[in-house]
Design an enzyme around this catalytic site. Structure first.
Site, short mmCIF file in Angstrom:
data_model
loop_
_atom_site.label_atom_id
_atom_site.label_comp_id
_atom_site.label_asym_id
_atom_site.label_seq_id
_atom_site.Cartn_x
_atom_site.Cartn_y
_atom_site.Cartn_z
N ARG A 151 -2.80 8.30 -17.50
CA ARG A 151 -3.14 8.84 -18.88
C ARG A 151 -4.39 9.14 -19.69
O ARG A 151 -4.89 9.64 -20.72
CB ARG A 151 -2.44 7.95 -19.65
CG ARG A 151 -0.88 7.22 -19.49
CD ARG A 151 -0.23 5.87 -19.31
NE ARG A 151 -1.76 5.16 -18.64
CZ ARG A 151 -1.13 3.64 -18.51
NH1 ARG A 151 -0.29 3.28 -20.17
NH2 ARG A 151 -1.16 2.95 -17.40
N GLY A 176 -7.90 2.98 -8.23
CA GLY A 176 -7.02 2.11 -7.12
C GLY A 176 -6.26 3.10 -6.50
O GLY A 176 -6.94 3.40 -5.52
N ILE A 177 -4.81 2.73 -5.87
CA ILE A 177 -4.53 3.05 -4.78
C ILE A 177 -3.28 3.91 -4.87
O ILE A 177 -4.15 4.70 -4.01
CB ILE A 177 -2.56 2.20 -4.41
CG1 ILE A 177 -3.02 0.83 -4.05
CG2 ILE A 177 -1.84 2.86 -3.04
CD1 ILE A 177 -1.76 -0.31 -3.76
N TYR A 196 9.87 -5.79 -12.32
CA TYR A 196 8.72 -5.22 -11.56
C TYR A 196 9.38 -5.12 -9.94
O TYR A 196 9.55 -4.03 -9.57
CB TYR A 196 7.42 -5.54 -11.95
CG TYR A 196 6.82 -5.37 -10.61
CD1 TYR A 196 6.13 -4.20 -11.05
CD2 TYR A 196 6.43 -6.27 -9.32
CE1 TYR A 196 5.09 -2.92 -9.86
CE2 TYR A 196 5.98 -5.22 -8.52
CZ TYR A 196 5.16 -4.03 -8.53
OH TYR A 196 3.84 -3.82 -7.83
N1 LIG Z 1 -2.15 -3.51 -6.11
C1 LIG Z 1 -1.67 -4.36 -5.69
O1 LIG Z 1 -1.55 -5.93 -6.12
C2 LIG Z 1 0.46 -3.65 -5.34
C3 LIG Z 1 0.63 -4.79 -4.40
C4 LIG Z 1 1.40 -4.16 -4.21
C5 LIG Z 1 2.07 -2.50 -5.04
N2 LIG Z 1 1.78 -1.88 -5.36
C6 LIG Z 1 1.78 -0.66 -5.77
O2 LIG Z 1 0.82 0.18 -5.88
C7 LIG Z 1 0.90 0.98 -6.85
C8 LIG Z 1 -0.14 1.70 -7.58
O3 LIG Z 1 -0.51 0.01 -7.88
P1 LIG Z 1 -2.12 -0.47 -8.40
O4 LIG Z 1 -3.07 -1.32 -8.60
O5 LIG Z 1 -2.99 1.20 -8.09
O6 LIG Z 1 -2.22 0.79 -9.97
P2 LIG Z 1 -1.33 0.78 -11.29
O7 LIG Z 1 -1.40 0.55 -12.43
O8 LIG Z 1 0.15 1.30 -10.60
O9 LIG Z 1 -1.82 2.95 -11.13
C9 LIG Z 1 -3.09 2.97 -11.53
C10 LIG Z 1 -2.94 4.76 -11.54
O10 LIG Z 1 -1.93 4.79 -12.18
C11 LIG Z 1 -2.24 5.53 -13.50
N3 LIG Z 1 -0.55 4.94 -14.56
C12 LIG Z 1 -0.83 3.95 -14.93
N4 LIG Z 1 0.47 3.91 -15.88
C13 LIG Z 1 1.02 5.04 -15.69
C14 LIG Z 1 1.83 5.77 -16.89
N5 LIG Z 1 2.80 5.24 -17.39
N6 LIG Z 1 1.58 7.36 -16.91
C15 LIG Z 1 0.40 7.80 -15.88
N7 LIG Z 1 -0.43 7.25 -15.36
C16 LIG Z 1 -0.26 5.58 -14.99
C17 LIG Z 1 -3.08 4.64 -14.06
O11 LIG Z 1 -3.84 5.61 -14.98
P3 LIG Z 1 -4.53 5.68 -16.57
O12 LIG Z 1 -4.35 4.23 -16.73
O13 LIG Z 1 -5.19 5.85 -16.96
O14 LIG Z 1 -2.57 6.01 -17.23
C18 LIG Z 1 -4.59 5.16 -12.34
O15 LIG Z 1 -5.07 5.80 -11.85
C19 LIG Z 1 2.76 0.55 -7.48
O16 LIG Z 1 3.32 1.57 -7.90
C20 LIG Z 1 2.18 -0.86 -7.49
O17 LIG Z 1 3.60 -1.35 -7.88
C21 LIG Z 1 0.28 -2.26 -5.85
#
Ligand SMILES: NC(=O)c1ccc[n+]([C@@H]2O[C@H](COP(=O)([O-])OP(=O)(O)OC[C@H]3O[C@@H](n4cnc5c(N)ncnc54)[C@H](OP(=O)(O)O)[C@@H]3O)[C@@H](O)[C@H]2O)c1
Length: 268
Positions: free
Chosen positions: A45, A24-25, A161
């Site tokens: 993780r 992701g991001i 959230y």
């Molecule tokens: N996607 C959207 O539409 C969106 C919109 C607005 C804001 N955001 C923000 O952008 C950020 C990234 O979002 P995302 O959609 O890419 O998904 P995310 O689930 O926040 O991030 C994914 C990454 O983080 C790791 N991760 C998640 N939980 C973890 C934990 N407890 N400990 C260690 N690593 C962890 C995951 O790997 P593992 O699962 O292997 O741990 C993966 O590498 C977030 O802060 C979110 O709030 C996203």
């Protein structure tokens, strides 16, 4: 602020830490940083995915990349990252990972809501404190905290959230001003809907009435280009327009209702 890759590396390198890096991001941020020559500690993780990604960064960009497998919800997460980076000159933190519960507030046990605070706020705060101090000590560095457009107003079905994302934004904005003199550049990246594995897994079945879905690479690129400007960025022109309309033209009550309707149409 536009910087050449060499200027970027000199200011924010030689090492960076991306918390939540393997997909992701966070993955997009990691690739963008490695492309500019930063060595990286990547945190997540799932071991196999993370180690494969670290190997890819090494082979694609010729940088050092170390995988640190841990859960950012853990009380010892920041201490373990501190230990793993003790002997490294770290000039950049991207705090990306978030725990995002979607659904009626009362359907989830309070422990799950507390886990959102742990991942999205407590460990984010601890790592921001740790690396901001180190960056201030060397007189230069950057910190990006991932926030969300959901944090601009109360957001039904993701109420806690969204509150954690407001925390990320307000923390980053305050530090943007406070740490500027010390050479530490802080930015809140207030992303809108972004096509990531986590977003897809959340199963949005209807289309958002408000905003288009962005690609993670574009989010990371826009944010890093804004570092040193700030204090916050909404990646994507259409997201900026949507945000302007919701925040400036609607009453607070109406904005929250629009957000609720949007969430219910996406997650019926
Ligand atoms: N996607 C959207 O539409 C969106 C919109 C607005 C804001 N955001 C923000 O952008 C950020 C990234 O979002 P995302 O959609 O890419 O998904 P995310 O689930 O926040 O991030 C994914 C990454 O983080 C790791 N991760 C998640 N939980 C973890 C934990 N407890 N400990 C260690 N690593 C962890 C995951 O790997 P593992 O699962 O292997 O741990 C993966 O590498 C977030 O802060 C979110 O709030 C996203």
């Amino acid at each position: 602020m536009r910087r050449t890759d060499n200027e970027f590396l000199a200011r924010y390198g030689p090492w960076g830490v991306v918390a939540g890096a393997s997909e992701g991001i966070g993955r997009a941020f990691s690739s963008e940083l490695a492309r500019r020559g930063l060595n990286l500690i990547v945190v997540a993780r799932r071991r196999t995915e993370l180690e494969d990604f670290a190997a890819l960064l090494r082979s694609d960009y010729g940088v050092e990349a170390r995988a640190l497998v841990l859960d950012l919800a853990g009380e010892d997460a920041a201490a373990r990252i501190e230990e793993a980076t003790e002997d490294l000159d770290v000039g950049m933190l991207v705090y990306n990972a978030a725990y995002s519960l979607i659904g009626p507030f009362l359907d989830a046990p309070v422990e799950e809501h507390l886990k959102e605070l742990d991942v999205n706020c407590r460990t984010a705060l601890e790592l921001t404190h740790l690396f901001a101090k180190r960056c201030a000590g060397r007189g230069r560095g950057g910190i990006v905290l991932l926030s969300s457009m959901a944090g601009f107003q109360g957001s039904p079905l993701i109420a806690n959230y969204a509150a954690t994302k407001a925390y990320n934004m307000i923390l980053a904005e305050g530090l943007w001003e406070e740490l500027r003199e010390a050479g530490v550049e802080v930015l809140a990246c207030c992303a809108g809907a972004t096509r990531t594995p986590n977003y897809q897994r959340s199963g949005p079945s209807g289309a958002s009435a408000m905003v288009p879905v962005m690609e993670a690479e574009a989010v990371a690129r826009e944010a890093l280009a804004e570092l040193g400007g700030g204090p916050s960025i909404i990646p994507g022109k259409r997201n900026r327009i949507a945000s302007f309309l919701v925040r400036r033209l609607l009453s607070r009550r109406r904005a929250i209702s629009v957000m609720g309707n949007n969430m219910r149409s996406m997650y019926p």
